[in-house]
Motif scaffolding. Sequence first.
Motif, PDB file in Angstrom:
ATOM      1  N   GLU A 146     -63.113  34.166  13.808  1.00  0.00           N
ATOM      2  CA  GLU A 146     -63.709  33.751  15.073  1.00  0.00           C
ATOM      3  C   GLU A 146     -64.915  32.842  14.848  1.00  0.00           C
ATOM      4  O   GLU A 146     -65.190  31.961  15.655  1.00  0.00           O
ATOM      5  N   LEU A 147     -65.624  33.051  13.739  1.00  0.00           N
ATOM      6  CA  LEU A 147     -66.767  32.205  13.408  1.00  0.00           C
ATOM      7  C   LEU A 147     -66.329  30.912  12.717  1.00  0.00           C
ATOM      8  O   LEU A 147     -67.141  30.008  12.511  1.00  0.00           O
ATOM      9  N   GLY A 148     -65.058  30.838  12.328  1.00  0.00           N
ATOM     10  CA  GLY A 148     -64.554  29.662  11.634  1.00  0.00           C
ATOM     11  C   GLY A 148     -64.962  29.616  10.171  1.00  0.00           C
ATOM     12  O   GLY A 148     -64.980  28.548   9.565  1.00  0.00           O
ATOM     13  N   TYR A 149     -65.289  30.779   9.601  1.00  0.00           N
ATOM     14  CA  TYR A 149     -65.695  30.841   8.191  1.00  0.00           C
ATOM     15  C   TYR A 149     -64.479  31.044   7.301  1.00  0.00           C
ATOM     16  O   TYR A 149     -63.558  31.779   7.654  1.00  0.00           O
ATOM     17  N   THR A 150     -64.526  30.435   6.119  1.00  0.00           N
ATOM     18  CA  THR A 150     -63.575  30.783   5.064  1.00  0.00           C
ATOM     19  C   THR A 150     -64.147  32.008   4.356  1.00  0.00           C
ATOM     20  O   THR A 150     -65.323  32.358   4.548  1.00  0.00           O
ATOM     21  N   GLN A 151     -63.346  32.640   3.499  1.00  0.00           N
ATOM     22  CA  GLN A 151     -63.876  33.761   2.708  1.00  0.00           C
ATOM     23  C   GLN A 151     -65.010  33.270   1.806  1.00  0.00           C
ATOM     24  O   GLN A 151     -65.966  33.998   1.561  1.00  0.00           O
ATOM     25  N   GLU A 152     -64.895  32.031   1.338  1.00  0.00           N
ATOM     26  CA  GLU A 152     -65.933  31.465   0.465  1.00  0.00           C
ATOM     27  C   GLU A 152     -67.265  31.326   1.206  1.00  0.00           C
ATOM     28  O   GLU A 152     -68.329  31.640   0.660  1.00  0.00           O
ATOM     29  N   VAL A 153     -67.201  30.836   2.454  1.00  0.00           N
ATOM     30  CA  VAL A 153     -68.418  30.681   3.258  1.00  0.00           C
ATOM     31  C   VAL A 153     -69.042  32.052   3.524  1.00  0.00           C
ATOM     32  O   VAL A 153     -70.257  32.234   3.378  1.00  0.00           O
ATOM     33  N   LEU A 154     -68.203  33.020   3.892  1.00  0.00           N
ATOM     34  CA  LEU A 154     -68.710  34.375   4.145  1.00  0.00           C
ATOM     35  C   LEU A 154     -69.334  34.947   2.880  1.00  0.00           C
ATOM     36  O   LEU A 154     -70.421  35.529   2.928  1.00  0.00           O
ATOM     37  N   ALA A 155     -68.665  34.758   1.754  1.00  0.00           N
ATOM     38  CA  ALA A 155     -69.176  35.272   0.474  1.00  0.00           C
ATOM     39  C   ALA A 155     -70.565  34.708   0.192  1.00  0.00           C
ATOM     40  O   ALA A 155     -71.486  35.443  -0.193  1.00  0.00           O
ATOM     41  N   GLU A 156     -70.712  33.411   0.430  1.00  0.00           N
ATOM     42  CA  GLU A 156     -72.000  32.757   0.187  1.00  0.00           C
ATOM     43  C   GLU A 156     -73.085  33.340   1.089  1.00  0.00           C
ATOM     44  O   GLU A 156     -74.199  33.609   0.638  1.00  0.00           O
ATOM     45  N   LYS A 157     -72.745  33.555   2.369  1.00  0.00           N
ATOM     46  CA  LYS A 157     -73.717  34.105   3.317  1.00  0.00           C
ATOM     47  C   LYS A 157     -74.130  35.533   2.951  1.00  0.00           C
ATOM     48  O   LYS A 157     -75.238  35.947   3.252  1.00  0.00           O
ATOM     49  N   CYS A 158     -73.202  36.273   2.325  1.00  0.00           N
ATOM     50  CA  CYS A 158     -73.467  37.671   1.975  1.00  0.00           C
ATOM     51  C   CYS A 158     -74.057  37.839   0.575  1.00  0.00           C
ATOM     52  O   CYS A 158     -74.587  38.894   0.258  1.00  0.00           O
ATOM     53  N   GLY A 159     -73.883  36.805  -0.260  1.00  0.00           N
ATOM     54  CA  GLY A 159     -74.251  36.965  -1.664  1.00  0.00           C
ATOM     55  C   GLY A 159     -73.184  37.745  -2.424  1.00  0.00           C
ATOM     56  O   GLY A 159     -73.461  38.376  -3.441  1.00  0.00           O
ATOM     57  N   PHE A 160     -71.942  37.725  -1.903  1.00  0.00           N
ATOM     58  CA  PHE A 160     -70.795  38.359  -2.571  1.00  0.00           C
ATOM     59  C   PHE A 160     -69.965  37.257  -3.211  1.00  0.00           C
ATOM     60  O   PHE A 160     -70.183  36.076  -2.965  1.00  0.00           O
ATOM     61  N   THR A 161     -68.948  37.653  -3.982  1.00  0.00           N
ATOM     62  CA  THR A 161     -67.974  36.677  -4.470  1.00  0.00           C
ATOM     63  C   THR A 161     -66.832  36.601  -3.455  1.00  0.00           C
ATOM     64  O   THR A 161     -66.631  37.534  -2.674  1.00  0.00           O
ATOM     65  N   ALA A 162     -66.094  35.477  -3.472  1.00  0.00           N
ATOM     66  CA  ALA A 162     -64.940  35.343  -2.571  1.00  0.00           C
ATOM     67  C   ALA A 162     -63.888  36.425  -2.852  1.00  0.00           C
ATOM     68  O   ALA A 162     -63.355  37.017  -1.911  1.00  0.00           O
ATOM     69  N   PRO A 163     -63.581  36.730  -4.136  1.00  0.00           N
ATOM     70  CA  PRO A 163     -62.621  37.821  -4.383  1.00  0.00           C
ATOM     71  C   PRO A 163     -63.096  39.171  -3.814  1.00  0.00           C
ATOM     72  O   PRO A 163     -62.291  39.957  -3.333  1.00  0.00           O
ATOM     73  N   TYR A 164     -64.403  39.411  -3.846  1.00  0.00           N
ATOM     74  CA  TYR A 164     -64.956  40.645  -3.282  1.00  0.00           C
ATOM     75  C   TYR A 164     -64.719  40.672  -1.775  1.00  0.00           C
ATOM     76  O   TYR A 164     -64.297  41.691  -1.214  1.00  0.00           O
ATOM     77  N   CYS A 165     -64.945  39.527  -1.102  1.00  0.00           N
ATOM     78  CA  CYS A 165     -64.683  39.433   0.345  1.00  0.00           C
ATOM     79  C   CYS A 165     -63.206  39.677   0.637  1.00  0.00           C
ATOM     80  O   CYS A 165     -62.860  40.337   1.612  1.00  0.00           O
TER      81      CYS A 165
END
Length: 111
Positions: free
Chosen positions: A21-40
């Motif tokens: 809904e926010l239009g984020y990729t897993q990579e963008v979300l990972a960056e915002k959280c300080g997580f890795t994309a695989p973790y997301c």
Amino acid sequence: NMHTKELRLQIGKNARQCRKELGYTQEVLAEKCGFTAPYCSQIETGARLLSLPKFITLVEALDTTPTVLVYGKSKNERIERIANILSDMPESDVAYVEEMIILAKDWLNTK
């Protein structure tokens, strides 16, 4: 009382919905959280249960609430979101969307 596996799957499904809904990729979300994309990805598939601090980080990054992440959006929250979207639109577009909703409702009632 939800079991851990159910909880992981619910949070994952709701996190994915909020992210999209926010239009984020897993990579963008990972960056915002300080997580890795695989973790997301593991969160969204329900493979991983978050610690409380990471859960809160995810809630904040998705600009949502803990309730929405655990239980999903309520009907009233969805209606309020639709109303907010419509409030920014010109009258002619609102009228068009209203017609689309009526058509969709009629179609759903025949299913």
